[in-house]
Design an enzyme around this catalytic site. Structure first.
Site, PDB file in Angstrom:
ATOM      1  N   HIS B  56       0.824  -1.215   0.000  1.00  0.00           N
ATOM      2  CA  HIS B  56       0.000   0.000   0.000  1.00  0.00           C
ATOM      3  C   HIS B  56       0.860   1.269   0.000  1.00  0.00           C
ATOM      4  O   HIS B  56       0.386   2.342   0.355  1.00  0.00           O
ATOM      5  CB  HIS B  56      -0.905   0.029   1.226  1.00  0.00           C
ATOM      6  CG  HIS B  56      -1.775  -1.171   1.367  1.00  0.00           C
ATOM      7  ND1 HIS B  56      -2.619  -1.590   0.360  1.00  0.00           N
ATOM      8  CD2 HIS B  56      -1.921  -2.066   2.374  1.00  0.00           C
ATOM      9  CE1 HIS B  56      -3.245  -2.690   0.759  1.00  0.00           C
ATOM     10  NE2 HIS B  56      -2.835  -2.996   1.964  1.00  0.00           N
ATOM     11  N   HIS B 218      -7.297  -4.472  -1.340  1.00  0.00           N
ATOM     12  CA  HIS B 218      -6.659  -5.773  -1.571  1.00  0.00           C
ATOM     13  C   HIS B 218      -7.407  -6.499  -2.675  1.00  0.00           C
ATOM     14  O   HIS B 218      -7.292  -7.700  -2.822  1.00  0.00           O
ATOM     15  CB  HIS B 218      -6.680  -6.636  -0.306  1.00  0.00           C
ATOM     16  CG  HIS B 218      -6.222  -5.928   0.905  1.00  0.00           C
ATOM     17  ND1 HIS B 218      -7.083  -5.244   1.735  1.00  0.00           N
ATOM     18  CD2 HIS B 218      -4.985  -5.748   1.398  1.00  0.00           C
ATOM     19  CE1 HIS B 218      -6.375  -4.692   2.709  1.00  0.00           C
ATOM     20  NE2 HIS B 218      -5.113  -4.971   2.530  1.00  0.00           N
TER      21      HIS B 218
END
Lengths: 207, 328
Positions: B56, B218
């Site tokens: 991320h 995700h």
């Protein structure tokens, strides 16, 4: 009776099974999770095996379960590491100082593991998690403690595993899918099934 | 899989090493961990620790530094860091004033951070936690895991970090973090999937002409999969979902974040941002500041998220405080 050497064999056999089915677990997890369950679990089990003392006779079951739990917590990561780790740490507590346990005690140990998963994950039976293997197995063993057929236990485990297909996920990333999680096996329930199939095979051979 | 890596097993470690080597003025890596801590730890203040799965970036290591986080713990790609690592981070930055854990709402993150919290408390460290759940694409339910934490988490880092820097107590820092969480809403959308290095293939498939509204960071599913529409239409849908969750009236003041998911050019992010600005202008909502860029990505996923933070004077003032990090 179950002693430390059985547990070591059990975890080694589980590791072999998880490695062999890593791709299948990954696929299952990609369907309703994020696809890393098999990889992470294989890494954690490997660490757990490395962690165990080469001289098994020096340790009791409590120590061995604690070591396995801590290795899973530290090396699996994610929710499954916390859950499997908490299960083994709870199992360690009820085996403290014991070099061997009876089958009746084994049922209690698995029950303790289920409690660990419940407490950590705030999950209930039916939420489509690994608890849907652990709790029914504990109940089954409690009921059949007089005469356990490991073959029948394996059959029972696979039936429980298949049942997770029809459940709606309430916990973990799969829960974001809501009803779309129906029709998929829960990866945690599948890996827990392999864990206990390995246990059945270990005890079947050992007795 | 075509990736610029050495080996899938070492991506996290090598990334953390690279960040520490590139920015030694701001951060350093704790030995034998994937933890980044700020170099400037002199100020005796409440410490902020965040983290989560990797993939991320720049979150969360990119937000470690003066005025924001004290430490960020990086797990494997898309996998929560483990309690032992989180505990190390807590111990490394605690200066006796307590530690606030900022957690994104995922089962794994919450469990592992809670375990670390129990371990830290057992060692006598004062620890509190907040859980960020800004993603409006997920239904809010107390019976399940609730909403996901996504890009809005960065606003929590920023504002709680600014207040901590001013010497506020752990309770005060936790309270303001909770207030930001309550007033922060986000929603994302994806044009393409991403590949976890150790898996080697995409987590899901999105056909060339389709996109998914509400997709998580995700690759978790969103609200609706549909044919690709224009940037203006995407912006309008995202804004209308945010407005539904957090109604904004004329003269309300907001901070806006248009966040790229990893493979979306700045050009496209600004095209989305343009429409978001126009829509807010039309509704006479005051935009205090707009942040456009990559804050919370999802590997090489194409797409974006839009975050609104509803501001009051206190929050606006803290948002504007300087911070010295890699990515703010």
């Amino acid at each position: 009776m179950i002693q430390v050497e059985h547990v070591v064999k059990w975890i080694q056999l589980t590791h072999q099974k998880i490695v062999a089915t890593k791709d299948k677990l990954t696929e299952l997890d990609q369907a309703i999770g994020d696809g890393d369950h098999g990889i992470n679990l294989a890494r954690g089990l490997d660490a757990a095996i490395q962690n165990l003392s080469p001289d098994e006779s020096k340790e009791d079951l409590g120590e061995v379960f604690q070591k396995i739990g801590m290795a899973l917590i530290a090396k699996v990561g994610g929710a499954s590491g916390a859950l499997y780790g908490s299960a083994f740490v709870h199992m360690a507590k009820v085996c403290k100082g014991k070099k061997l346990i009876s089958l009746a005690e084994l049922a209690q140990v698995i029950e303790a593991g289920a409690m660990g998963i419940k407490a950590r994950g705030r999950a209930e039976v039916g939420d489509k998690t690994m608890l849907d293997i652990w709790q029914p197995l504990a109940d089954y063993l409690n009921e059949h403690i007089e005469k356990v057929s490991w073959e029948k236990v394996q059959q029972f485990l696979f039936e429980q595993m298949e049942k997770t297909k029809e459940l709606v996920a309430k916990k973990g990333r799969a829960a974001f899918l809501e009803s779309r999680s129906i029709g998929h096996l829960d990866p945690g329930a599948v890996s827990s099934t392999y864990l206990f199939i390995a246990l059945c095979e270990t005890l079947d051979r050992g007795e | 899989m075509k990736k610029l890596i050495n080996h899938p097993d070492y991506v996290v470690q090598e990334m953390i090493e690279g960040m520490a080597l590139a920015h030694p003025q701001i951060i350093r890596k704790l030995n034998d961990t994937n933890i980044l801590v700020r170099t400037d730890l002199n100020n005796a203040k409440v410490a902020l620790v965040s983290g989560g799965g990797s993939g991320h970036e720049p979150a969360h290591g990119g937000f470690v530094g003066t005025g924001m986080l004290d430490a960020a713990v990086a797990g494997e790609v898309f996998t929560s860091p483990t309690p032992d690592q989180i505990l190390e981070a807590i111990k490394a930055v605690d200066r006796g004033k307590g530690v606030l854990l900022i957690i994104k709402n995922y089962s794994g993150d919450v469990m592992n951070f809670e375990m670390a919290m129990e371990l830290a408390e057992a060692e006598g460290i004062l620890v509190e936690k907040v859980v960020v759940d800004d993603d409006v694409a997920v239904k809010n339910s107390t019976y399940t895991v609730g909403r996901r934490g996504i890009a809005g988490t960065i606003f929590v880092h920023k504002i709680a970090g600014a207040l901590a820097e001013q010497g506020a107590s752990l309770d005060e820092v936790k309270q303001i973090a909770d207030r930001v969480i309550l007033q922060t809403k986000s929603m994302g959308m994806a044009l393409s999937s991403c590949i976890i290095p150790a898996v080697g293939k995409p987590g899901f498939e999105l056909p060339e002409d389709e996109m998914e509204m509400g997709m998580g960071i995700h690759g978790e599913p969103g609200i609706e999969r549909k044919k690709v529409v224009s940037a203006d239409e995407v912006a309008s849908v995202l804004v209308s979902h945010l407005q539904k969750e957090m109604p904004l009236a004329a003269n309300d003041r907001v901070a806006v974040m248009v966040n790229g998911l990893g493979a979306t050019p700045m050009m496209e992010l600004y095209i989305v941002s343009r429409k978001v600005s126009q829509l807010l202008q039309e509704s006479k909502i005051q935009v205090h500041r707009t942040f456009v860029g990559e804050y919370m990505t999802s590997l090489e996923m194409a797409g974006c998220s839009v975050t609104f933070l509803k501001l009051d004077n206190v929050l606006a003032e803290l948002l504007d405080q300087p911070a010295q990090t890699i990515a703010w």
